[in-house]
Motif scaffolding. Sequence first.
Motif, PDB file in Angstrom:
ATOM      1  N   TRP A  46       0.855  -1.180   0.000  1.00 19.37           N
ATOM      2  CA  TRP A  46       0.000   0.000   0.000  1.00 19.37           C
ATOM      3  C   TRP A  46       0.889   1.226   0.000  1.00 19.37           C
ATOM      4  CZ3 TRP A  46      -5.046   0.477  -0.806  1.00 19.37           C
ATOM      5  CH2 TRP A  46      -5.838  -0.660  -0.653  1.00 19.37           C
ATOM      6  N   GLY A  47       0.432   2.280  -0.663  1.00 20.29           N
ATOM      7  CA  GLY A  47       1.199   3.511  -0.662  1.00 20.29           C
ATOM      8  C   GLY A  47       0.445   4.636  -1.328  1.00 20.29           C
ATOM      9  N   LEU A  48       1.106   5.755  -1.397  1.00 21.33           N
ATOM     10  CA  LEU A  48       0.578   6.948  -2.036  1.00 21.33           C
ATOM     11  C   LEU A  48       0.739   6.824  -3.544  1.00 21.33           C
ATOM     12  CD1 LEU A  48       2.414   9.168   0.526  1.00 21.33           C
ATOM     13  CD2 LEU A  48      -0.078   8.911   0.408  1.00 21.33           C
ATOM     14  N   VAL A  49      -0.039   7.569  -4.295  1.00 17.59           N
ATOM     15  CA  VAL A  49       0.060   7.546  -5.749  1.00 17.59           C
ATOM     16  C   VAL A  49       1.398   8.173  -6.150  1.00 17.59           C
ATOM     17  CG1 VAL A  49      -0.964   8.350  -7.905  1.00 17.59           C
ATOM     18  CG2 VAL A  49      -2.444   7.656  -6.001  1.00 17.59           C
ATOM     19  N   SER A  50       2.123   7.503  -7.032  1.00 16.09           N
ATOM     20  CA  SER A  50       3.434   8.009  -7.439  1.00 16.09           C
ATOM     21  C   SER A  50       3.704   7.661  -8.889  1.00 16.09           C
ATOM     22  CB  SER A  50       4.530   7.423  -6.536  1.00 16.09           C
ATOM     23  OG  SER A  50       4.547   6.014  -6.639  1.00 16.09           O
ATOM     24  N   GLY A  51       4.723   8.308  -9.450  1.00 14.95           N
ATOM     25  CA  GLY A  51       5.087   8.026 -10.825  1.00 14.95           C
ATOM     26  C   GLY A  51       6.322   8.779 -11.260  1.00 14.95           C
ATOM     27  N   ILE A  52       6.813   8.424 -12.441  1.00 15.51           N
ATOM     28  CA  ILE A  52       8.013   9.023 -13.021  1.00 15.51           C
ATOM     29  C   ILE A  52       7.629  10.276 -13.803  1.00 15.51           C
ATOM     30  CG2 ILE A  52       9.874   8.655 -14.697  1.00 15.51           C
ATOM     31  CD1 ILE A  52       9.722   5.663 -13.970  1.00 15.51           C
ATOM     32  N   VAL A  53       8.414  11.323 -13.605  1.00 17.31           N
ATOM     33  CA  VAL A  53       8.223  12.567 -14.346  1.00 17.31           C
ATOM     34  C   VAL A  53       8.758  12.353 -15.771  1.00 17.31           C
ATOM     35  CG1 VAL A  53       8.784  15.030 -14.468  1.00 17.31           C
ATOM     36  CG2 VAL A  53       8.489  13.920 -12.232  1.00 17.31           C
ATOM     37  N   ALA A 130      -6.680   4.628  10.525  1.00 16.34           N
ATOM     38  CA  ALA A 130      -6.984   3.277  10.044  1.00 16.34           C
ATOM     39  C   ALA A 130      -6.230   2.984   8.741  1.00 16.34           C
ATOM     40  CB  ALA A 130      -8.488   3.124   9.853  1.00 16.34           C
ATOM     41  N   LEU A 131      -4.959   3.354   8.699  1.00 20.42           N
ATOM     42  CA  LEU A 131      -4.156   3.137   7.490  1.00 20.42           C
ATOM     43  C   LEU A 131      -3.747   1.669   7.379  1.00 20.42           C
ATOM     44  CD1 LEU A 131      -1.724   6.179   7.782  1.00 20.42           C
ATOM     45  CD2 LEU A 131      -3.682   5.970   6.240  1.00 20.42           C
ATOM     46  N   PRO A 132      -3.704   1.133   6.164  1.00 20.96           N
ATOM     47  CA  PRO A 132      -3.148  -0.208   5.994  1.00 20.96           C
ATOM     48  C   PRO A 132      -1.631  -0.142   6.195  1.00 20.96           C
ATOM     49  CG  PRO A 132      -3.631   0.752   3.854  1.00 20.96           C
ATOM     50  CD  PRO A 132      -4.135   1.726   4.890  1.00 20.96           C
ATOM     51  N   PRO A 133      -0.983  -1.287   6.409  1.00 23.79           N
ATOM     52  CA  PRO A 133       0.480  -1.261   6.532  1.00 23.79           C
ATOM     53  C   PRO A 133       1.110  -0.665   5.266  1.00 23.79           C
ATOM     54  CG  PRO A 133      -0.399  -3.415   7.137  1.00 23.79           C
ATOM     55  CD  PRO A 133      -1.534  -2.628   6.554  1.00 23.79           C
ATOM     56  N   MET A 134       2.082   0.232   5.478  1.00 18.79           N
ATOM     57  CA  MET A 134       2.750   0.919   4.372  1.00 18.79           C
ATOM     58  C   MET A 134       4.251   0.936   4.630  1.00 18.79           C
ATOM     59  SD  MET A 134       0.224   4.258   4.171  1.00 18.79           S
ATOM     60  CE  MET A 134       1.322   5.192   3.154  1.00 18.79           C
ATOM     61  N   PRO A 135       5.062   0.974   3.561  1.00 18.81           N
ATOM     62  CA  PRO A 135       6.507   1.138   3.761  1.00 18.81           C
ATOM     63  C   PRO A 135       6.796   2.436   4.514  1.00 18.81           C
ATOM     64  CG  PRO A 135       6.035   0.496   1.490  1.00 18.81           C
ATOM     65  CD  PRO A 135       4.707   0.805   2.143  1.00 18.81           C
ATOM     66  N   ALA A 136       7.864   2.428   5.286  1.00 17.25           N
ATOM     67  CA  ALA A 136       8.216   3.569   6.136  1.00 17.25           C
ATOM     68  C   ALA A 136       8.385   4.861   5.340  1.00 17.25           C
ATOM     69  CB  ALA A 136       9.479   3.266   6.936  1.00 17.25           C
ATOM     70  N   HIS A 137       8.999   4.791   4.168  1.00 17.26           N
ATOM     71  CA  HIS A 137       9.216   6.023   3.403  1.00 17.26           C
ATOM     72  C   HIS A 137       7.889   6.616   2.919  1.00 17.26           C
ATOM     73  CE1 HIS A 137       9.037   3.167   0.004  1.00 17.26           C
ATOM     74  NE2 HIS A 137       8.732   4.214  -0.734  1.00 17.26           N
ATOM     75  N   GLN A 138       6.909   5.780   2.642  1.00 20.82           N
ATOM     76  CA  GLN A 138       5.593   6.273   2.239  1.00 20.82           C
ATOM     77  C   GLN A 138       4.893   6.950   3.415  1.00 20.82           C
ATOM     78  OE1 GLN A 138       3.613   5.813  -0.860  1.00 20.82           O
ATOM     79  NE2 GLN A 138       5.697   5.727  -1.645  1.00 20.82           N
ATOM     80  N   LEU A 139       4.967   6.310   4.568  1.00 21.94           N
ATOM     81  CA  LEU A 139       4.353   6.887   5.763  1.00 21.94           C
ATOM     82  C   LEU A 139       5.019   8.210   6.138  1.00 21.94           C
ATOM     83  CD1 LEU A 139       2.141   6.416   7.805  1.00 21.94           C
ATOM     84  CD2 LEU A 139       3.759   5.087   9.168  1.00 21.94           C
ATOM     85  N   ALA A 140       6.332   8.299   5.971  1.00 20.38           N
ATOM     86  CA  ALA A 140       7.040   9.549   6.266  1.00 20.38           C
ATOM     87  C   ALA A 140       6.581  10.667   5.332  1.00 20.38           C
ATOM     88  CB  ALA A 140       8.549   9.339   6.139  1.00 20.38           C
ATOM     89  N   ARG A 141       6.359  10.356   4.058  1.00 20.42           N
ATOM     90  CA  ARG A 141       5.872  11.364   3.111  1.00 20.42           C
ATOM     91  C   ARG A 141       4.468  11.816   3.485  1.00 20.42           C
ATOM     92  NH1 ARG A 141       8.193   8.126  -2.139  1.00 20.42           N
ATOM     93  NH2 ARG A 141      10.367   8.603  -1.701  1.00 20.42           N
ATOM     94  N   LEU A 142       3.633  10.877   3.891  1.00 20.33           N
ATOM     95  CA  LEU A 142       2.276  11.219   4.311  1.00 20.33           C
ATOM     96  C   LEU A 142       2.314  12.118   5.544  1.00 20.33           C
ATOM     97  CD1 LEU A 142      -0.784  11.018   4.287  1.00 20.33           C
ATOM     98  CD2 LEU A 142      -0.579   8.780   5.397  1.00 20.33           C
ATOM     99  N   ARG A 143       3.124  11.764   6.509  1.00 20.20           N
ATOM    100  CA  ARG A 143       3.222  12.578   7.732  1.00 20.20           C
ATOM    101  C   ARG A 143       3.691  13.994   7.415  1.00 20.20           C
ATOM    102  NH1 ARG A 143       5.689   8.010  11.691  1.00 20.20           N
ATOM    103  NH2 ARG A 143       3.677   7.271  12.472  1.00 20.20           N
ATOM    104  N   ARG A 144       4.666  14.087   6.525  1.00 20.57           N
ATOM    105  CA  ARG A 144       5.198  15.410   6.182  1.00 20.57           C
ATOM    106  C   ARG A 144       4.118  16.276   5.529  1.00 20.57           C
ATOM    107  NH1 ARG A 144      11.082  15.685   3.719  1.00 20.57           N
ATOM    108  NH2 ARG A 144      11.721  16.063   5.842  1.00 20.57           N
TER     109      ARG A 144
END
Length: 183
Positions: A46-53, A130-144
């Motif tokens: 699970w994570g945030l929407v992402s992609g290559i520029v 109630a977030l699903p488990p996410m990689p730490a770097h994704q969670l850090a981006r969300l928190r920021r």
Amino acid sequence: MPTPDFVLALRRKIGHDLLWLPAVTAVVLREDGRVLLARRSDNGNWGLVSGIVEPGEEPAVTAVRECLEETGVVVAVEELVAVTAGDPVQYPNGDRCQFLDHTLRCRYVSGEARVNDDESLEVGWYSPDALPPMPAHQLARLRRAWDRALPPATEEDRVTEQAAGGRIQPLERRERSHPHGKV
């Protein structure tokens, strides 16, 4: 996941060598505090929407494009939250990449969240508590991004921060102040 044509062209020249690529992460927030997440089809995370520029594309345009392509959701970019270099990654085919990520806080505009291409297995809106488990770097981006979306600190926050010698952690402030709970 489809690899952009420009990356395929570069791979023909450099093989599996490390490739430095600009990327975006879209932290899409609704007014009710929920965040848009997708479960990736390549690794199940699970994570945030992402992609290559793409070459010549602005990161904000990439974020809007990726959200629509992957989830069917129209967003408006509000703010650049962070620019960070990720760790190198190696894909099953041997390709190695390192991404310069532009994390953008986005506001939901319209559309129903759905799996809109083959890059995701599931998509949906999640409450911060109630977030699903996410990689730490994704969670850090969300928190920021979440920290940047907070209302101004309360007097209680300022007194607590002063008492802590200015070393209060953003997470502590968010847990007390944010109307939608904690991330």
